[in-house]
Design a protein around this motif. Structure first.
Motif, PDB file in Angstrom:
ATOM      1  N   PRO A  88       0.811  -1.226   0.000  1.00 32.62           N
ATOM      2  CA  PRO A  88       0.000   0.000   0.000  1.00 32.62           C
ATOM      3  C   PRO A  88       0.844   1.276   0.000  1.00 32.62           C
ATOM      4  O   PRO A  88       0.472   2.265  -0.630  1.00 32.62           O
ATOM      5  CB  PRO A  88      -0.822  -0.116   1.291  1.00 32.62           C
ATOM      6  CG  PRO A  88      -0.833  -1.561   1.613  1.00 32.62           C
ATOM      7  CD  PRO A  88       0.479  -2.088   1.141  1.00 32.62           C
ATOM      8  N   ARG A 138       0.826   4.341  -2.597  1.00 24.99           N
ATOM      9  CA  ARG A 138       0.644   5.731  -2.158  1.00 24.99           C
ATOM     10  C   ARG A 138       1.753   6.632  -2.694  1.00 24.99           C
ATOM     11  O   ARG A 138       1.489   7.746  -3.171  1.00 24.99           O
ATOM     12  CB  ARG A 138       0.612   5.794  -0.629  1.00 24.99           C
ATOM     13  CG  ARG A 138       0.210   7.162  -0.062  1.00 24.99           C
ATOM     14  CD  ARG A 138       0.442   7.236   1.434  1.00 24.99           C
ATOM     15  NE  ARG A 138       1.861   7.287   1.778  1.00 24.99           N
ATOM     16  CZ  ARG A 138       2.606   8.397   1.719  1.00 24.99           C
ATOM     17  NH1 ARG A 138       2.077   9.542   1.313  1.00 24.99           N
ATOM     18  NH2 ARG A 138       3.884   8.352   2.040  1.00 24.99           N
ATOM     19  N   ARG A 175     -11.777   0.839   0.248  1.00 20.37           N
ATOM     20  CA  ARG A 175     -11.315   0.760   1.629  1.00 20.37           C
ATOM     21  C   ARG A 175     -12.460   1.100   2.601  1.00 20.37           C
ATOM     22  O   ARG A 175     -12.650   0.429   3.617  1.00 20.37           O
ATOM     23  CB  ARG A 175     -10.139   1.722   1.840  1.00 20.37           C
ATOM     24  CG  ARG A 175      -9.486   1.590   3.206  1.00 20.37           C
ATOM     25  CD  ARG A 175      -8.130   2.272   3.246  1.00 20.37           C
ATOM     26  NE  ARG A 175      -8.181   3.641   2.799  1.00 20.37           N
ATOM     27  CZ  ARG A 175      -7.482   4.128   1.770  1.00 20.37           C
ATOM     28  NH1 ARG A 175      -6.689   3.358   1.075  1.00 20.37           N
ATOM     29  NH2 ARG A 175      -7.574   5.397   1.437  1.00 20.37           N
ATOM     30  N   GLN A 223      -5.366  -3.374  -3.185  1.00 16.00           N
ATOM     31  CA  GLN A 223      -4.741  -2.252  -2.478  1.00 16.00           C
ATOM     32  C   GLN A 223      -5.552  -1.844  -1.237  1.00 16.00           C
ATOM     33  O   GLN A 223      -4.973  -1.580  -0.171  1.00 16.00           O
ATOM     34  CB  GLN A 223      -4.597  -1.058  -3.418  1.00 16.00           C
ATOM     35  CG  GLN A 223      -3.572  -1.251  -4.522  1.00 16.00           C
ATOM     36  CD  GLN A 223      -2.151  -1.337  -3.999  1.00 16.00           C
ATOM     37  OE1 GLN A 223      -1.844  -0.888  -2.899  1.00 16.00           O
ATOM     38  NE2 GLN A 223      -1.265  -1.936  -4.789  1.00 16.00           N
ATOM     39  N   SER A 266      -4.199  -2.282   2.663  1.00 14.77           N
ATOM     40  CA  SER A 266      -3.983  -1.058   3.425  1.00 14.77           C
ATOM     41  C   SER A 266      -4.632  -1.132   4.806  1.00 14.77           C
ATOM     42  O   SER A 266      -4.262  -0.388   5.713  1.00 14.77           O
ATOM     43  CB  SER A 266      -4.533   0.146   2.659  1.00 14.77           C
ATOM     44  OG  SER A 266      -5.947   0.169   2.687  1.00 14.77           O
ATOM     45  N   ALA A 273      -6.179   5.792   6.452  1.00 16.62           N
ATOM     46  CA  ALA A 273      -5.179   4.859   5.898  1.00 16.62           C
ATOM     47  C   ALA A 273      -4.530   4.088   7.027  1.00 16.62           C
ATOM     48  O   ALA A 273      -4.080   4.674   8.000  1.00 16.62           O
ATOM     49  CB  ALA A 273      -4.128   5.617   5.094  1.00 16.62           C
ATOM     50  N   ARG A 316      -1.493   1.467   8.183  1.00 13.57           N
ATOM     51  CA  ARG A 316      -0.132   1.200   7.724  1.00 13.57           C
ATOM     52  C   ARG A 316       0.341  -0.159   8.227  1.00 13.57           C
ATOM     53  O   ARG A 316       0.807  -0.274   9.359  1.00 13.57           O
ATOM     54  CB  ARG A 316       0.814   2.295   8.205  1.00 13.57           C
ATOM     55  CG  ARG A 316       0.591   3.629   7.497  1.00 13.57           C
ATOM     56  CD  ARG A 316       1.572   4.667   8.010  1.00 13.57           C
ATOM     57  NE  ARG A 316       1.359   5.940   7.365  1.00 13.57           N
ATOM     58  CZ  ARG A 316       2.063   6.392   6.340  1.00 13.57           C
ATOM     59  NH1 ARG A 316       3.036   5.650   5.846  1.00 13.57           N
ATOM     60  NH2 ARG A 316       1.806   7.559   5.813  1.00 13.57           N
TER      61      ARG A 316
END
Length: 592
Positions: A11, A15, A53, A82, A86, A170, A172
């Motif tokens: 991800p 980005r 997402r 993706q 993420s 988002a 991580r």
């Protein structure tokens, strides 16, 4: 290029690419409704991914939950992958063409909580094999059947409307976190889930680019299934790393037209594609003696010039001039079918025959071959462009070590080596013992080049003690257009036997020449047919030792298919199911 040390996770790689190149063309895809091709910029892909997402977040899934994708290559596949990763979700890719029973097994074994599939009917086919009660949500692109399952949502309803809020969140994941479960093909048993981390796949993508550099000006054509680790890492993550454009082919059936539209500069191929192109070219050349001789001359001169150049020599003015002329007259007509701009074609996924490799090198296709495995996050070795030696699969990629162990088994030490097999601790320990992945492949290293000789589990041991690789014999046999498929048997037998599927068109031609009715199944057992087949087999296997010559064979016209559970989605033979399917025929061959 975005280095692995900067990205560290898939991800984050995505980005950074969006940040560095927001207006660049990331993907092109055919839109059925408009009847036209549409381009997507990196910033548009970021917005689409954000909606996916947000949709995942509303399901209340937890990090490390498995989510499965059962779609053909396209924008939705990329966004799903993706968005899920993420959020720390583990992506389980599925082959659309796989048998429903095999797909259901993977869904159950992985414990997938969510499934994305193309249609309600596709979900019903999977559900008929197993209730799959652990799945709490099924998202379908199309509603081609009535919905009778409360878990089902249509994609258009499942995704929230576009909004700025969708872009805000988002997660991580960490480099060593589990990113995906990729299931093996299951040629010798049930598929096993290979656990790969972000670092595994990112590091291999970078190693590939160290061997085969690329830029944002490159164009890839995506037609091999993204469920296969070769296409996913080399044909998807590598382009993100360099900012290249990926064009999604409409279908394998339209691949010929899509090659001319996409005009790829980097082409990923599997040997069957190259074999079919070569067969088509040679069949067309047969219609004209002049064309046949011109093709043979072009290939011969091209091979000589390539080999001399590979060794750092000079073929001489006459040969160079002849090669340049023949490239224009013959080679460019063939390579133009691939779009005319290919600067490197990478063959992987299965061994490529040396004859086919030399044919394409001779006509001027910049071809190389590589070797890889799912358990090593795809590539392990590859040839340098311009230095490919047919028969080899090149040198180890940067940062990857290869050595030959007991029984000539290829061992690999790589940052791409898997975390292990999903819920199979004992098999993980055996495969990764001593810090090396034990591939199960047999090979040799000569002058720094790796050569593959077969699979340990597939090596046949004759009753005389001689050993042979069935895949080598099968590849040689199916180079003859008469034979569509072949499987060699030989364990504990004095000589090898074969199950052979005849190509229908080639069979009709042969039957006509032998004054037989091609629609009569009894014709396959006729003495004159067996004599003709024997001659063809002897010709194809002329270069093999005497103990490898076929003793007896069974002929059929019914192709082995994925749906029957006789082939893997990558068209490899499932040997045990084939042996069970043809148990009576094999017993009859043993009596001959």
């Amino acid at each position: 290029m975005i280095p692995a040390r900067d990205a560290q996770t898939i991800p984050e790689l995505f980005r950074l690419r969006v940040m560095h190149n927001p207006t660049g063309i990331a993907y092109r895809q055919f839109n059925i409704e408009s009847g036209a091709w549409r381009s997507y910029t990196w910033s548009e892909m970021a917005a689409h991914t954000a909606r996916w997402r947000a949709a995942f977040e509303q399901e209340g899934l937890q990090a490390r939950d498995r989510v499965a994708i059962h779609l053909r290559n396209g924008i939705d596949w990329i966004c799903f992958d993706q968005a899920a990763m993420s959020l720390g979700l583990v992506v389980v890719p599925l082959f659309v063409a796989d048998a429903a029973g095999t797909t259901a097994h993977i869904l159950k074994d992985s414990g997938a909580r969510l499934l994305m599939t193309e249609s309600v009917s596709a979900w019903k086919a999977l559900r008929s094999s197993d209730p799959l009660r652990q799945i709490v949500r099924v998202v379908c692109v199309e509603a081609d059947h009535s919905v009778d399952d409360e878990r089902v949502r249509l994609l258009a309803e499942w995704q929230p409307k576009p909004s700025a809020q969708c872009l805000a969140h988002a997660h991580r994941p960490l480099p060593h976190d589990l990113a995906t479960l990729v299931y093996t093909s299951g040629t010798t048993g049930q598929p096993k889930g290979v656990m790969l981390s972000h670092r595994n796949m990112i590091s291999v993508a970078e190693a590939i680019l160290d061997r085969i550099p690329g830029t944002k000006d490159d164009v890839f054509l995506s037609y091999l299934p993204l469920a296969h680790i070769f296409e996913r890492v080399v044909g998807y993550y590598v382009p993100v790393m360099i900012g290249a454009t990926v064009v999604f082919a409409r279908s394998v059936e339209r691949l010929r037209q899509d090659l001319l539209i996409a005009k790829p500069t980097i082409l990923l191929v599997v040997p069957t594609v190259l074999d079919r192109i070569r067969d088509a070219v040679e069949m067309q050349a047969l219609a004209s003696p002049i064309r046949r001789r011109l093709l043979a001359w072009a290939v011969s001169v091209g091979q000589t010039c390539y080999e001399v150049a590979r060794q750092g020599g000079d073929a001489g003015t006459i040969k160079r001039s002849a090669n340049a002329l023949l490239r224009r007259l013959v080679g460019q007509r063939i390579t133009s079918r691939l779009g005319g701009r290919v600067r490197v074609a990478v063959s992987g996924g299965a061994p490529l025959s040396s004859d086919t490799a030399r044919f394409f090198l001779g006509i001027g296709l910049p071809l190389i071959e590589g070797y890889g495995l799912t358990e090593a996050s795809s590539a392990v070795s590859a040839a340098d462009p311009g230095e490919y030696q047919p028969g080899s699969v090149g040198r180890p990629l940067t940062g990857i070590d290869i050595r030959i162990g007991a029984y000539d088994e290829i061992l690999v030490r790589s940052p791409g080596n898997m975390l292990g097999y999903w819920q199979r601790d004992s098999e993980t320990h055996r495969a990764l013992r001593g810090g090396w992945f034990h591939t199960g492949d047999i090979g040799a290293i000569r002058e720094g080049q790796l050569y593959i000789r077969g699979r340990l589990k597939e090596i046949l041991v004759l009753s005389s003690g001689e050993k042979l690789s069935p895949t080598d014999l099968e590849a040689a046999i199916t180079r003859d257009p008469l034979f569509a498929q072949a499987m060699i048997l030989g364990d504990n037998r004095p000589r090898p036997m074969a199950l052979l599927v005849l190509d229908e068109a080639a069979w009709r031609s042969l039957a006509s020449k032998l004054d037989l009715d091609p629609s009569d199944p009894q014709g396959l057992t006729a003495a004159q047919v067996h004599r003709a087949v024997r001659e063809r087999l002897d010709e194809r296997l002329r270069g093999f030792p005497r103990y490898a010559q076929i003793h007896a064979f069974h002929l059929t016209l019914e192709l082995w298919t994925i749906a029957q559970g006789l082939l893997t989605p990558t068209l490899k033979l499932k040997r045990d199911p084939l042996k069970r399917r043809f148990a009576e025929e094999i017993e009859a061959l043993d009596q001959q």
